[in-house]
Design a protein around this motif. Sequence first.
Motif, PDB file in Angstrom:
ATOM      1  N   LEU A   1     -12.836  -4.116 -19.211  1.00  0.00           N
ATOM      2  CA  LEU A   1     -12.929  -3.563 -20.646  1.00  0.00           C
ATOM      3  C   LEU A   1     -14.255  -3.190 -20.859  1.00  0.00           C
ATOM      4  CD1 LEU A   1     -10.903  -6.332 -22.622  1.00  0.00           C
ATOM      5  CD2 LEU A   1     -10.050  -4.208 -21.707  1.00  0.00           C
ATOM      6  N   GLY A   2     -15.184  -3.728 -20.122  1.00  0.00           N
ATOM      7  CA  GLY A   2     -16.632  -3.108 -20.319  1.00  0.00           C
ATOM      8  C   GLY A   2     -17.586  -4.398 -19.600  1.00  0.00           C
ATOM      9  N   HIS A   3     -18.834  -4.182 -19.653  1.00  0.00           N
ATOM     10  CA  HIS A   3     -19.658  -5.324 -19.302  1.00  0.00           C
ATOM     11  C   HIS A   3     -20.846  -5.558 -20.127  1.00  0.00           C
ATOM     12  CE1 HIS A   3     -21.778  -1.782 -17.543  1.00  0.00           C
ATOM     13  NE2 HIS A   3     -22.827  -2.596 -17.569  1.00  0.00           N
ATOM     14  N   VAL A   4     -21.425  -6.711 -20.106  1.00  0.00           N
ATOM     15  CA  VAL A   4     -22.632  -7.023 -20.756  1.00  0.00           C
ATOM     16  C   VAL A   4     -23.814  -6.500 -19.888  1.00  0.00           C
ATOM     17  CG1 VAL A   4     -24.132  -8.612 -21.808  1.00  0.00           C
ATOM     18  CG2 VAL A   4     -21.821  -8.655 -22.172  1.00  0.00           C
ATOM     19  N   GLU A   5     -24.803  -5.724 -20.053  1.00  0.00           N
ATOM     20  CA  GLU A   5     -25.760  -5.417 -19.028  1.00  0.00           C
ATOM     21  C   GLU A   5     -26.606  -6.410 -18.762  1.00  0.00           C
ATOM     22  OE1 GLU A   5     -29.444  -1.860 -19.214  1.00  0.00           O
ATOM     23  OE2 GLU A   5     -28.051  -2.025 -20.837  1.00  0.00           O
ATOM     24  N   MET A   6     -27.004  -6.531 -17.622  1.00  0.00           N
ATOM     25  CA  MET A   6     -27.981  -7.284 -17.106  1.00  0.00           C
ATOM     26  C   MET A   6     -29.321  -7.061 -17.856  1.00  0.00           C
ATOM     27  SD  MET A   6     -29.457  -8.176 -13.238  1.00  0.00           S
ATOM     28  CE  MET A   6     -28.754  -9.599 -12.756  1.00  0.00           C
ATOM     29  N   LYS A   7     -30.221  -7.979 -18.167  1.00  0.00           N
ATOM     30  CA  LYS A   7     -31.398  -7.679 -19.014  1.00  0.00           C
ATOM     31  C   LYS A   7     -32.210  -9.316 -18.665  1.00  0.00           C
ATOM     32  CE  LYS A   7     -33.547  -6.245 -23.247  1.00  0.00           C
ATOM     33  NZ  LYS A   7     -33.442  -6.086 -24.439  1.00  0.00           N
ATOM     34  N   TYR A   8     -33.490  -8.834 -18.136  1.00  0.00           N
ATOM     35  CA  TYR A   8     -34.385  -9.902 -18.188  1.00  0.00           C
ATOM     36  C   TYR A   8     -34.492 -11.156 -19.240  1.00  0.00           C
ATOM     37  CZ  TYR A   8     -38.314 -12.752 -16.303  1.00  0.00           C
ATOM     38  OH  TYR A   8     -39.197 -13.656 -16.042  1.00  0.00           O
ATOM     39  N   ASN A   9     -34.156 -12.048 -18.983  1.00  0.00           N
ATOM     40  CA  ASN A   9     -34.179 -13.162 -19.857  1.00  0.00           C
ATOM     41  C   ASN A   9     -33.222 -13.094 -21.238  1.00  0.00           C
ATOM     42  OD1 ASN A   9     -35.503 -15.718 -20.892  1.00  0.00           O
ATOM     43  ND2 ASN A   9     -36.923 -14.536 -22.269  1.00  0.00           N
ATOM     44  N   ARG A  10     -32.127 -12.613 -20.786  1.00  0.00           N
ATOM     45  CA  ARG A  10     -30.998 -12.307 -21.504  1.00  0.00           C
ATOM     46  C   ARG A  10     -29.794 -13.559 -21.411  1.00  0.00           C
ATOM     47  NH1 ARG A  10     -27.843  -6.656 -22.110  1.00  0.00           N
ATOM     48  NH2 ARG A  10     -29.097  -6.924 -24.173  1.00  0.00           N
TER      49      ARG A  10
ATOM     50  N   SER B   1     -26.608 -11.378 -30.740  1.00  0.00           N
ATOM     51  CA  SER B   1     -25.592 -10.307 -31.196  1.00  0.00           C
ATOM     52  C   SER B   1     -24.201 -10.807 -30.372  1.00  0.00           C
ATOM     53  CB  SER B   1     -26.084  -8.880 -30.897  1.00  0.00           C
ATOM     54  OG  SER B   1     -26.024  -8.711 -29.544  1.00  0.00           O
ATOM     55  N   VAL B   2     -23.080 -10.226 -31.049  1.00  0.00           N
ATOM     56  CA  VAL B   2     -21.717 -10.594 -30.496  1.00  0.00           C
ATOM     57  C   VAL B   2     -21.254  -9.166 -29.957  1.00  0.00           C
ATOM     58  CG1 VAL B   2     -19.366 -11.575 -30.812  1.00  0.00           C
ATOM     59  CG2 VAL B   2     -21.551 -12.605 -31.702  1.00  0.00           C
ATOM     60  N   ILE B   3     -20.747  -9.253 -28.784  1.00  0.00           N
ATOM     61  CA  ILE B   3     -19.969  -8.139 -28.227  1.00  0.00           C
ATOM     62  C   ILE B   3     -18.642  -8.543 -27.895  1.00  0.00           C
ATOM     63  CG2 ILE B   3     -19.836  -6.263 -26.392  1.00  0.00           C
ATOM     64  CD1 ILE B   3     -22.843  -6.783 -26.056  1.00  0.00           C
ATOM     65  N   ARG B   4     -17.658  -7.696 -28.590  1.00  0.00           N
ATOM     66  CA  ARG B   4     -16.296  -8.050 -28.291  1.00  0.00           C
ATOM     67  C   ARG B   4     -15.346  -7.284 -27.305  1.00  0.00           C
ATOM     68  NH1 ARG B   4     -12.872 -11.326 -30.635  1.00  0.00           N
ATOM     69  NH2 ARG B   4     -10.623 -11.076 -30.874  1.00  0.00           N
ATOM     70  N   PHE B   5     -14.822  -7.838 -26.219  1.00  0.00           N
ATOM     71  CA  PHE B   5     -14.117  -7.174 -25.218  1.00  0.00           C
ATOM     72  C   PHE B   5     -12.623  -7.583 -25.484  1.00  0.00           C
ATOM     73  CE2 PHE B   5     -18.480  -7.618 -23.403  1.00  0.00           C
ATOM     74  CZ  PHE B   5     -18.694  -6.247 -23.235  1.00  0.00           C
ATOM     75  N   GLY B   6     -11.723  -6.964 -25.867  1.00  0.00           N
ATOM     76  CA  GLY B   6     -10.630  -7.430 -26.122  1.00  0.00           C
ATOM     77  C   GLY B   6     -10.409  -8.779 -27.211  1.00  0.00           C
ATOM     78  N   GLY B   7      -9.953  -9.665 -26.564  1.00  0.00           N
ATOM     79  CA  GLY B   7      -9.727 -10.906 -27.273  1.00  0.00           C
ATOM     80  C   GLY B   7     -11.016 -12.037 -27.014  1.00  0.00           C
ATOM     81  N   THR B   8     -11.959 -11.337 -26.045  1.00  0.00           N
ATOM     82  CA  THR B   8     -13.121 -12.267 -25.811  1.00  0.00           C
ATOM     83  C   THR B   8     -14.606 -11.842 -26.506  1.00  0.00           C
ATOM     84  OG1 THR B   8     -12.462 -12.489 -23.600  1.00  0.00           O
ATOM     85  CG2 THR B   8     -14.599 -12.864 -23.949  1.00  0.00           C
ATOM     86  N   ASN B   9     -14.923 -12.945 -27.252  1.00  0.00           N
ATOM     87  CA  ASN B   9     -16.203 -12.479 -28.070  1.00  0.00           C
ATOM     88  C   ASN B   9     -17.398 -13.179 -26.849  1.00  0.00           C
ATOM     89  OD1 ASN B   9     -15.366 -11.786 -30.340  1.00  0.00           O
ATOM     90  ND2 ASN B   9     -15.134 -13.655 -31.362  1.00  0.00           N
ATOM     91  N   VAL B  10     -18.398 -12.385 -26.806  1.00  0.00           N
ATOM     92  CA  VAL B  10     -19.743 -12.764 -26.009  1.00  0.00           C
ATOM     93  C   VAL B  10     -20.992 -12.563 -26.732  1.00  0.00           C
ATOM     94  CG1 VAL B  10     -20.972 -12.195 -23.814  1.00  0.00           C
ATOM     95  CG2 VAL B  10     -18.418 -11.415 -23.846  1.00  0.00           C
ATOM     96  N   LEU B  11     -21.454 -13.969 -26.912  1.00  0.00           N
ATOM     97  CA  LEU B  11     -22.613 -14.045 -27.513  1.00  0.00           C
ATOM     98  C   LEU B  11     -23.811 -13.402 -26.540  1.00  0.00           C
ATOM     99  CD1 LEU B  11     -24.825 -15.104 -29.774  1.00  0.00           C
ATOM    100  CD2 LEU B  11     -24.553 -17.192 -28.580  1.00  0.00           C
TER     101      LEU B  11
END
Length: 194
Positions: free
Chosen positions: A153-162, A19-29
């Motif tokens: 702006l937010g965070h990607v949650e830590m998850k095992y094997n992510r 999935s892709v999460i967007r934080f402002g101008g940043t895309n995070v896979l």
Amino acid sequence: MKIIDESEVFKVSLDHKESVIRFGGTNVLVVDNFYTNPDLVRELALTIPPTHRHMRDRYPGIMINASYDMSSLVDPYNNYIQTYFPNHLLTDYVCRVMDGATFLINVMQSYGLQNMPPHTDNPSRENLASSIFLNTPDECAGGTAFYEDGQMLGHVEMKYNRMIMYNQCAEHSGYLPEGSFESDLWRISQQFFI
């Protein structure tokens, strides 16, 4: 003597969710269930003593940097990059960098890091960074936070094997809630800079 089989340890799962999460101008896979055998990767990280000596300025933790054959990651990483970050990096470049990558593990604790300032890894808009969280579900807390002009702006949650991947020019920092990684508990994540 125990000999590592890197093709098994660093085997990428075919059963994963992207999935892709967007934080402002940043895309995070975000890729969940990244490794087929994450316990083997975690075990390797836990058996190599980390050091305070490292080449990265301002890194607040300790690290592991060991040479292993990471070639099983070349094609998966190139596929992610060409799919989710097109027109960033040529396949030849990605393959060369990933083929020469080391087993780089960030190790840190939360004491004094709750207000860790955001940083960029590189001003380049093409180069990418990737983290793979290696803490077990009962150990996970926080994650990686993303910022714009110093504001979270937010965070990607830590998850095992992510696994997460983002542009190196993105403002970010480890997000470690107070009291989350203390005593014998350390935040461990595998890193790539492409």
